[in-house]
Design an enzyme around this catalytic site. Structure first.
Site, PDB file in Angstrom:
ATOM      1  N   TYR A 133      36.441  27.159  39.225  1.00 20.50           N
ATOM      2  CA  TYR A 133      35.617  26.916  38.045  1.00 20.50           C
ATOM      3  C   TYR A 133      36.228  25.802  37.203  1.00 20.50           C
ATOM      4  O   TYR A 133      37.422  25.822  36.898  1.00 20.50           O
ATOM      5  CB  TYR A 133      35.481  28.179  37.188  1.00 20.50           C
ATOM      6  N   GLN A 196      27.420  33.128  34.350  1.00 19.23           N
ATOM      7  CA  GLN A 196      26.536  33.117  35.524  1.00 19.23           C
ATOM      8  C   GLN A 196      27.189  32.408  36.708  1.00 19.23           C
ATOM      9  O   GLN A 196      26.927  32.755  37.870  1.00 19.23           O
ATOM     10  CB  GLN A 196      25.175  32.485  35.191  1.00 19.23           C
ATOM     11  N   ASN A 225      35.953  29.426  28.872  1.00 18.08           N
ATOM     12  CA  ASN A 225      35.892  30.054  27.558  1.00 18.08           C
ATOM     13  C   ASN A 225      35.911  31.578  27.684  1.00 18.08           C
ATOM     14  O   ASN A 225      36.076  32.131  28.777  1.00 18.08           O
ATOM     15  CB  ASN A 225      34.655  29.566  26.795  1.00 18.08           C
ATOM     16  N   THR A 248      44.332  27.566  24.785  1.00 20.35           N
ATOM     17  CA  THR A 248      45.579  26.893  25.143  1.00 20.35           C
ATOM     18  C   THR A 248      46.603  27.013  24.027  1.00 20.35           C
ATOM     19  O   THR A 248      46.261  27.212  22.855  1.00 20.35           O
ATOM     20  CB  THR A 248      45.314  25.417  25.472  1.00 20.35           C
ATOM     21  N   GLN A 270      47.724  19.501  21.601  1.00 20.06           N
ATOM     22  CA  GLN A 270      47.170  20.778  22.042  1.00 20.06           C
ATOM     23  C   GLN A 270      46.082  21.268  21.105  1.00 20.06           C
ATOM     24  O   GLN A 270      45.097  21.874  21.542  1.00 20.06           O
ATOM     25  CB  GLN A 270      48.279  21.827  22.153  1.00 20.06           C
ATOM     26  N   HIS A 273      42.305  20.530  21.804  1.00 21.86           N
ATOM     27  CA  HIS A 273      41.556  21.222  22.852  1.00 21.86           C
ATOM     28  C   HIS A 273      40.453  22.089  22.279  1.00 21.86           C
ATOM     29  O   HIS A 273      39.349  22.152  22.814  1.00 21.86           O
ATOM     30  CB  HIS A 273      42.488  22.117  23.673  1.00 21.86           C
ATOM     31  N   GLU A 339      52.284  29.356  27.033  1.00 18.96           N
ATOM     32  CA  GLU A 339      51.678  28.659  28.164  1.00 18.96           C
ATOM     33  C   GLU A 339      52.470  27.379  28.446  1.00 18.96           C
ATOM     34  O   GLU A 339      52.872  27.110  29.579  1.00 18.96           O
ATOM     35  CB  GLU A 339      50.234  28.332  27.846  1.00 18.96           C
ATOM     36  N   HIS A 340      52.659  26.563  27.417  1.00 18.58           N
ATOM     37  CA  HIS A 340      53.464  25.341  27.504  1.00 18.58           C
ATOM     38  C   HIS A 340      54.615  25.464  26.514  1.00 18.58           C
ATOM     39  O   HIS A 340      54.391  25.749  25.339  1.00 18.58           O
ATOM     40  CB  HIS A 340      52.657  24.098  27.121  1.00 18.58           C
ATOM     41  N   ASP A 373      49.746  17.895  31.826  1.00 17.37           N
ATOM     42  CA  ASP A 373      48.295  18.046  31.926  1.00 17.37           C
ATOM     43  C   ASP A 373      47.707  17.152  33.006  1.00 17.37           C
ATOM     44  O   ASP A 373      46.659  17.469  33.576  1.00 17.37           O
ATOM     45  CB  ASP A 373      47.634  17.708  30.586  1.00 17.37           C
ATOM     46  N   GLU A 427      57.892  65.109  52.615  1.00 20.68           N
ATOM     47  CA  GLU A 427      56.702  64.817  51.818  1.00 20.68           C
ATOM     48  C   GLU A 427      55.537  65.726  52.182  1.00 20.68           C
ATOM     49  O   GLU A 427      54.410  65.504  51.713  1.00 20.68           O
ATOM     50  CB  GLU A 427      56.313  63.349  51.991  1.00 20.68           C
ATOM     51  N   HIS A 432      52.310  62.948  60.040  1.00 18.19           N
ATOM     52  CA  HIS A 432      52.931  61.626  60.126  1.00 18.19           C
ATOM     53  C   HIS A 432      54.054  61.638  61.174  1.00 18.19           C
ATOM     54  O   HIS A 432      54.169  60.727  61.994  1.00 18.19           O
ATOM     55  CB  HIS A 432      53.508  61.214  58.759  1.00 18.19           C
TER      56      HIS A 432
END
Length: 442
Positions: A133, A196, A225, A248, A270, A273, A339-340, A373, A427, A432
């Site tokens: 995506y 979707q 998003n 971000t 940043q 964004h 994240e960064h 980036d 067990e 087994h």
């Protein structure tokens, strides 16, 4: 007229405190569970009705009337042909560097001889089909095509599909995204965005005709998003997902050796964004914090997306965190798990190598986040919202599965049979053990 940054970053003073800072640090507040309930009807409609539901959702949310889902091959080629030469050269360089770094991540099968006649081989097998995506909202991200496609290709994924929102002008994804797909050899691209798109990738969909049909994928990756994140949460288990990406974020651990111009510029980079983007400075130096405030006051109102930057910098998710020293700062950034994370301190490399929790770490004055980036060779699809404490960024491993192949002969099984029986009986699972002893007539 562009807004002025009329107040500086909020300040949190942790000097003298040794409390767990996690609940004290700035962080964007997002309730994905609420978003899940809002998009649930969309996702379920796509599962039940396919193309017609995707078309309805796209008209509702994107204002585009889709005639087909799949982007024609000639449109992808035309976008590449029309691409600005400087942008083409930059994408080619980004692809080359990403392939170099990700090529070294490819795992090799390993066979371990446990005993004579008994081996375990760990095979690394790529998933068959991946949906990637690529968002197209406030900004357009051809670089994200690179970051998603390259590790999947290096992993050996045989079927790659990209989904990205249609533009109102022509009903196709942004030309730069299509051009990046062409440069990477991706030919299956769908003009579908939002929840979707995730539902289409996860459940598959019919189309305007058989050639327009989208087969379901095994893994979905890529940022988006909150609606994309919510849809990925709904599809988790039906397919694999890379992460639930949030807004971000950048954290900068800096002392008084840092240049306030560099720090301010990186915080702003940043912030542009998204209004929810987080920009956090962690420093023992009040003088640096003051100097960065001054630079923000100059630079933020002059940047192109000044209103967005102002909202992000003054939001609850951004701020300056004052600490006692760099050692204390390390504890704080590990708790934040950015994240960064930039390290702009004396002995920056040594400090960076002591960090435990971060999506990616950028060392010194000449490794800004914006390098990562685009053209560092690293991946920019990274864990957000503190998830770097337990999760990694996108890599070749995201598309591989480890499968153990157990190969024992009769002598090797006979030698360990008693231990298997003992553990099975302990067990209360005697069948087994009998599955082993039956092979030897007992």
């Amino acid at each position: 007229m562009r807004p002025r940054l009329d107040r500086v970053l909020n300040r949190i003073d942790l000097r003298g405190s040794r409390r767990d800072p996690r609940g004290l640090l700035p962080r964007a507040q997002l309730d994905v569970s609420v978003a899940v309930e809002k998009i649930r009807p969309v996702v379920e409609a796509v599962r039940e009705h396919g193309f017609s539901a995707i078309r309805d959702a796209t008209a509702r949310f994107d204002g585009v009337e889709l005639e087909r889902l799949r982007v024609p091959a000639e449109a992808i080629a035309a976008a590449a042909e029309a691409l600005d030469p400087a942008v083409r050269a930059a994408l080619v360089e980004a692809i080359e560097r990403a392939r170099k770094v990700h090529g070294d991540q490819r795992r090799r099968d390993v066979t371990t001889q446990v005993v004579p006649g008994g081996t375990v081989t760990e095979r690394w097998v790529p998933v068959r089909r991946v949906g990637l995506y690529v968002p197209g909202g406030l900004a357009v991200y051809p670089s994200t095509v690179v970051m998603n496609v390259v590790p999947a290709q290096v992993a050996g994924v045989e079927s790659l599909v990209v989904a990205s929102p249609p533009q109102s002008s022509d009903g196709l994804p942004d030309p730069a995204i299509l051009a990046a797909c062409h440069l990477l050899g991706v030919t299956e691209v769908y003009a579908v965005g939002g929840a979707q798109a995730v539902a289409m990738l996860g459940y598959g969909s019919d189309g305007a005709d058989e050639a327009d049909r989208c087969e379901p994928v095994d893994v979905i990756t890529g940022p988006g998003n909150i609606w994309v994140t919510a849809a990925k949460r709904m599809l988790r288990g039906t397919v694999g997902i890379d992460a639930e990406a949030g807004p971000t974020e950048i954290a900068i651990l800096a002392d008084d050796t840092a240049d306030p111009v560099h720090v301010a510029a990186d915080l702003i980079s940043q912030a542009e964004h998204d209004p929810l983007a987080a920009s956090v400075l962690v420093t023992p130096s009040v003088a640096l914090a003051d100097a960065v405030d001054v630079e923000l006051g100059k630079r933020a109102p002059a940047t192109k997306h000044a209103e967005r930057v102002h909202t992000a910098l003054t939001g609850e998710q951004s701020g300056v965190v004052l600490v006692d020293d760099v050692e204390h700062g390390l504890q704080v950034v590990d708790a934040y798990a950015a994240e960064h994370l930039e390290i702009q301190t004396a002995d920056a490399r040594d400090v960076a190598m002591r960090v435990r929790n971060a999506g990616a770490i950028f060392v010194g004055a000449y490794a800004p986040v914006s390098l990562g980036d685009y053209c560092a060779g690293s991946n920019h699809v990274l864990p957000t919202g503190g998830c770097a404490r337990h999760s990694s960024g996108l890599s070749v491993q995201s598309f591989l599965r480890g499968i153990h192949v157990v190969d024992y002969d009769a002598a090797a099984l006979r030698e360990v049979a008693g231990h298997v029986v003992a553990l099975a009986n302990a067990e209360d699972l005697p069948a087994h053990g009998e599955a082993v002893t039956a092979r030897f007539g007992s």
